[in-house]
Motif scaffolding. Structure first.
Motif, PDB file in Angstrom:
ATOM      1  N   VAL A 114       1.060  -1.454  -0.050  1.00 22.36           N
ATOM      2  CA  VAL A 114       0.053  -0.173  -0.163  1.00 22.36           C
ATOM      3  C   VAL A 114       0.660   1.544   0.181  1.00 22.36           C
ATOM      4  O   VAL A 114       0.472   2.741  -0.354  1.00 22.36           O
ATOM      5  CB  VAL A 114      -0.713   0.215   0.810  1.00 22.36           C
ATOM      6  N   LEU A 115       2.316   1.050   0.520  1.00 20.70           N
ATOM      7  CA  LEU A 115       3.381   2.121  -0.047  1.00 20.70           C
ATOM      8  C   LEU A 115       4.573   1.603   0.175  1.00 20.70           C
ATOM      9  O   LEU A 115       4.995   0.890   0.343  1.00 20.70           O
ATOM     10  CB  LEU A 115       2.851   2.518   1.515  1.00 20.70           C
ATOM     11  N   GLY A 116       5.169   2.498  -1.193  1.00 20.07           N
ATOM     12  CA  GLY A 116       6.421   2.121  -1.309  1.00 20.07           C
ATOM     13  C   GLY A 116       7.714   3.696  -1.311  1.00 20.07           C
ATOM     14  O   GLY A 116       6.711   4.440  -2.062  1.00 20.07           O
ATOM     15  N   VAL A 117       8.549   3.468  -0.777  1.00 20.65           N
ATOM     16  CA  VAL A 117       9.299   4.547  -1.131  1.00 20.65           C
ATOM     17  C   VAL A 117      11.152   4.045  -0.878  1.00 20.65           C
ATOM     18  O   VAL A 117      11.584   2.626  -0.643  1.00 20.65           O
ATOM     19  CB  VAL A 117       9.564   5.498   0.204  1.00 20.65           C
ATOM     20  N   VAL A 118      11.509   5.083  -2.053  1.00 23.97           N
ATOM     21  CA  VAL A 118      13.222   4.271  -2.712  1.00 23.97           C
ATOM     22  C   VAL A 118      13.422   6.375  -2.793  1.00 23.97           C
ATOM     23  O   VAL A 118      13.208   6.581  -3.850  1.00 23.97           O
ATOM     24  CB  VAL A 118      13.268   3.150  -3.930  1.00 23.97           C
ATOM     25  N   ASN A 122      22.667   8.740  -2.993  1.00 29.67           N
ATOM     26  CA  ASN A 122      23.736  10.468  -3.908  1.00 29.67           C
ATOM     27  C   ASN A 122      23.201  11.354  -4.372  1.00 29.67           C
ATOM     28  O   ASN A 122      23.591  12.362  -4.485  1.00 29.67           O
ATOM     29  CB  ASN A 122      24.407   9.052  -4.670  1.00 29.67           C
ATOM     30  N   LEU A 123      22.106  10.592  -5.381  1.00 33.01           N
ATOM     31  CA  LEU A 123      21.419  11.904  -6.252  1.00 33.01           C
ATOM     32  C   LEU A 123      20.594  12.760  -5.723  1.00 33.01           C
ATOM     33  O   LEU A 123      19.579  13.616  -5.882  1.00 33.01           O
ATOM     34  CB  LEU A 123      21.339  11.109  -7.466  1.00 33.01           C
ATOM     35  N   ASP A 124      20.053  12.387  -4.461  1.00 32.96           N
ATOM     36  CA  ASP A 124      19.120  13.510  -3.289  1.00 32.96           C
ATOM     37  C   ASP A 124      17.402  12.917  -4.378  1.00 32.96           C
ATOM     38  O   ASP A 124      16.557  14.092  -4.016  1.00 32.96           O
ATOM     39  CB  ASP A 124      19.031  14.654  -3.168  1.00 32.96           C
ATOM     40  N   GLU A 125      17.306  12.186  -4.598  1.00 31.81           N
ATOM     41  CA  GLU A 125      15.926  11.631  -4.988  1.00 31.81           C
ATOM     42  C   GLU A 125      15.189  10.676  -5.007  1.00 31.81           C
ATOM     43  O   GLU A 125      15.545   9.372  -4.179  1.00 31.81           O
ATOM     44  CB  GLU A 125      16.133  10.739  -6.507  1.00 31.81           C
ATOM     45  N   LEU A 126      13.578  11.232  -4.053  1.00 30.83           N
ATOM     46  CA  LEU A 126      12.970   9.947  -3.417  1.00 30.83           C
ATOM     47  C   LEU A 126      11.460   9.509  -4.385  1.00 30.83           C
ATOM     48  O   LEU A 126      11.233  10.058  -5.420  1.00 30.83           O
ATOM     49  CB  LEU A 126      12.134  10.981  -2.268  1.00 30.83           C
ATOM     50  N   PHE A 127      11.596   8.763  -5.164  1.00 35.03           N
ATOM     51  CA  PHE A 127      10.746   7.796  -5.282  1.00 35.03           C
ATOM     52  C   PHE A 127       9.468   7.442  -3.942  1.00 35.03           C
ATOM     53  O   PHE A 127       9.638   6.653  -2.948  1.00 35.03           O
ATOM     54  CB  PHE A 127      11.509   6.984  -6.463  1.00 35.03           C
ATOM     55  N   TYR A 128       8.297   7.585  -5.114  1.00 33.40           N
ATOM     56  CA  TYR A 128       7.115   7.588  -3.876  1.00 33.40           C
ATOM     57  C   TYR A 128       5.783   6.836  -3.933  1.00 33.40           C
ATOM     58  O   TYR A 128       5.647   8.036  -5.480  1.00 33.40           O
ATOM     59  CB  TYR A 128       7.623   8.301  -2.902  1.00 33.40           C
ATOM     60  N   SER A 129       4.643   6.447  -4.130  1.00 34.32           N
ATOM     61  CA  SER A 129       3.803   6.639  -3.736  1.00 34.32           C
ATOM     62  C   SER A 129       3.190   5.052  -3.244  1.00 34.32           C
ATOM     63  O   SER A 129       3.880   4.831  -2.041  1.00 34.32           O
ATOM     64  CB  SER A 129       3.625   5.310  -5.527  1.00 34.32           C
ATOM     65  N   TRP A 130       1.749   5.784  -2.731  1.00 36.24           N
ATOM     66  CA  TRP A 130       0.851   4.899  -2.214  1.00 36.24           C
ATOM     67  C   TRP A 130      -0.168   4.350  -2.163  1.00 36.24           C
ATOM     68  O   TRP A 130      -0.557   5.227  -3.637  1.00 36.24           O
ATOM     69  CB  TRP A 130       0.777   6.331  -0.295  1.00 36.24           C
ATOM     70  N   VAL A 192      16.953   0.692  -6.484  1.00 36.16           N
ATOM     71  CA  VAL A 192      17.038   1.337  -7.395  1.00 36.16           C
ATOM     72  C   VAL A 192      16.781   1.488  -9.471  1.00 36.16           C
ATOM     73  O   VAL A 192      16.240   1.877  -9.782  1.00 36.16           O
ATOM     74  CB  VAL A 192      18.870   2.097  -8.112  1.00 36.16           C
ATOM     75  N   ASP A 193      17.601  -0.021  -9.641  1.00 36.90           N
ATOM     76  CA  ASP A 193      16.775  -0.007 -10.550  1.00 36.90           C
ATOM     77  C   ASP A 193      15.383  -0.564 -11.249  1.00 36.90           C
ATOM     78  O   ASP A 193      14.877   0.285 -12.230  1.00 36.90           O
ATOM     79  CB  ASP A 193      17.043  -1.892 -10.861  1.00 36.90           C
ATOM     80  N   LEU A 194      14.411  -0.960  -9.834  1.00 39.84           N
ATOM     81  CA  LEU A 194      12.642  -0.576 -10.234  1.00 39.84           C
ATOM     82  C   LEU A 194      12.637   0.414 -10.294  1.00 39.84           C
ATOM     83  O   LEU A 194      11.370   1.150 -10.667  1.00 39.84           O
ATOM     84  CB  LEU A 194      12.292  -1.700  -9.144  1.00 39.84           C
ATOM     85  N   ALA A 195      13.467   1.721  -9.660  1.00 36.36           N
ATOM     86  CA  ALA A 195      12.483   2.289  -9.645  1.00 36.36           C
ATOM     87  C   ALA A 195      12.864   3.399 -10.916  1.00 36.36           C
ATOM     88  O   ALA A 195      11.766   4.069 -11.047  1.00 36.36           O
ATOM     89  CB  ALA A 195      13.520   3.303  -8.170  1.00 36.36           C
ATOM     90  N   TYR A 196      13.796   3.261 -11.333  1.00 35.27           N
ATOM     91  CA  TYR A 196      14.330   3.708 -13.015  1.00 35.27           C
ATOM     92  C   TYR A 196      13.191   3.456 -13.749  1.00 35.27           C
ATOM     93  O   TYR A 196      13.110   3.632 -14.975  1.00 35.27           O
ATOM     94  CB  TYR A 196      15.669   3.813 -12.573  1.00 35.27           C
ATOM     95  N   VAL A 197      12.704   2.163 -13.181  1.00 41.89           N
ATOM     96  CA  VAL A 197      11.848   1.299 -14.654  1.00 41.89           C
ATOM     97  C   VAL A 197      10.321   2.686 -14.577  1.00 41.89           C
ATOM     98  O   VAL A 197      10.094   2.782 -15.240  1.00 41.89           O
ATOM     99  CB  VAL A 197      11.464  -0.454 -14.266  1.00 41.89           C
ATOM    100  N   ALA A 198      10.216   2.728 -13.152  1.00 42.20           N
ATOM    101  CA  ALA A 198       8.972   3.483 -13.007  1.00 42.20           C
ATOM    102  C   ALA A 198       9.719   4.475 -13.429  1.00 42.20           C
ATOM    103  O   ALA A 198       7.771   5.660 -14.207  1.00 42.20           O
ATOM    104  CB  ALA A 198       8.871   3.361 -10.772  1.00 42.20           C
ATOM    105  N   CYS A 199      10.339   5.182 -12.828  1.00 48.18           N
ATOM    106  CA  CYS A 199       9.854   6.759 -13.959  1.00 48.18           C
ATOM    107  C   CYS A 199      11.065   6.745 -15.811  1.00 48.18           C
ATOM    108  O   CYS A 199      10.865   7.622 -16.051  1.00 48.18           O
ATOM    109  CB  CYS A 199      11.090   8.133 -13.275  1.00 48.18           C
ATOM    110  N   TYR A 220       6.383  -1.786  -6.497  1.00 52.38           N
ATOM    111  CA  TYR A 220       5.513  -1.407  -5.892  1.00 52.38           C
ATOM    112  C   TYR A 220       5.154  -0.018  -6.782  1.00 52.38           C
ATOM    113  O   TYR A 220       4.496   0.218  -7.153  1.00 52.38           O
ATOM    114  CB  TYR A 220       5.824  -0.482  -4.993  1.00 52.38           C
ATOM    115  N   LEU A 221       6.725   0.380  -6.737  1.00 50.37           N
ATOM    116  CA  LEU A 221       7.047   2.060  -7.641  1.00 50.37           C
ATOM    117  C   LEU A 221       6.260   1.523  -9.384  1.00 50.37           C
ATOM    118  O   LEU A 221       5.718   2.058  -9.757  1.00 50.37           O
ATOM    119  CB  LEU A 221       7.693   2.304  -7.269  1.00 50.37           C
ATOM    120  N   VAL A 222       7.191   0.755  -9.530  1.00 53.42           N
ATOM    121  CA  VAL A 222       6.882   0.367 -11.330  1.00 53.42           C
ATOM    122  C   VAL A 222       5.309   0.154 -10.773  1.00 53.42           C
ATOM    123  O   VAL A 222       4.533   1.225 -11.847  1.00 53.42           O
ATOM    124  CB  VAL A 222       7.698  -0.743 -11.486  1.00 53.42           C
TER     125      VAL A 222
END
Length: 263
Positions: A114-118, A122-130, A192-199, A220-222
């Motif tokens: 129901v919630l995911g955060v990556v 280093n790049l200060d990149e916050l990927f998230y969803s709920w 990070v691999d999955l977050a990069y697929v998500a974006c 979950y982000l994907v």
């Protein structure tokens, strides 16, 4: 019913705080401080301290929740809610000073995400969803790529580092995809691999021999970004099957076909 947006805001705060701790420790980190959990399975005091920080804060956010954590700093199972936490995904990168590692946090309700955060530190990149929301990167909506050809795709993967039983099948899959795509990248953090697929930076991703805490948040982000997730059999069990294929719909199906030829 819990307020997932408020829970996310609290998770965001402790994630950024822990990320700052990781960055500061990297500046003075000494390789003499590493430990071995198994063959090529490295851990440091930074992993353990980061997990302790996250667990302590997450307990105050949702006291009834249990935990699945990489470093096993807590033993608690929740009847409804459980956090799945990797405090430093990409420990080997961190230890060697390679700037790609992340914090991965997922929340499951009755075994459903129901919630995911990556957070890529280093790049200060916050990927998230709920649940009920879109997927975001630092406040901007993200979606998987619209690429419908493997020939124009860039894929991500991870190499086996201690269980080599399926190494030959993996190498054959890698070889075939290498010849059909723009290339494959192994950057060293599954989250990070999955977050990069998500974006949409990667068009697809595959790997085996992973743990729940490696993939729970990123997968979950994907999904929230419009992508697909399966195991190597094409099934929906990817959290505990130790196999995962992520894509934008088309790419995931094509990777699945090739993986099934070899695994």
């Amino acid at each position: 019913m819990i307020d997932l947006e408020n829970i996310f805001l609290a998770v965001k705060e402790i994630t950024l705080e822990t990320g700052a701790f990781i960055r500061n420790e990297r500046k003075k980190f000494n390789v003499d401080k590493i430990e071995y959990k198994g063959l090529n399975n490295l851990v440091s005091y930074v992993d353990k301290k980061s997990e302790e920080m996250l667990v302590e804060a997450l307990q105050t956010i949702l006291p009834e929740a249990g935990f699945v954590t990489e470093e096993e700093t807590i033993n608690k199972h929740g009847e409804v809610y459980n956090w799945i936490v990797d405090p430093l995904d990409g420990t080997t990168n961190f230890i060697h000073g390679i700037p790609n590692y992340s914090i991965s946090i997922a929340l499951h309700e009755n075994d459903q995400p129901v919630l995911g955060v990556v957070y890529e530190v280093n790049l200060d990149e916050l990927f998230y969803s709920w649940k009920g929301e879109k997927a975001y990167l630092n406040g901007k909506v993200i979606t998987v790529s619209a690429n419908k050809t493997l020939g124009d795709s860039l894929l991500a993967t991870g190499f086996p580092y201690y269980d080599f039983e399926k190494a030959e099948q993996y190498l054959q899959t890698f070889k075939e995809l290498m010849q059909l795509t723009h290339g494959l990248r192994r950057i060293g953090s599954a989250a990070v691999d999955l977050a990069y697929v998500a974006c949409g930076r990667f068009d697809g991703y595959f790997e085996y021999n992973l743990n729940a805490y490696d993939v729970a948040a990123g997968a979950y982000l994907v999904k929230q970004a419009g992508g697909t997730i399966t195991n190597f059999s094409g099934g929906n069990e990817y959290i505990n099957s130790r196999e995962i294929i992520a894509g934008n719909g088309y790419t995931g199906n094509e990777i699945l076909k090739i993986a099934q030829n070899h695994f």
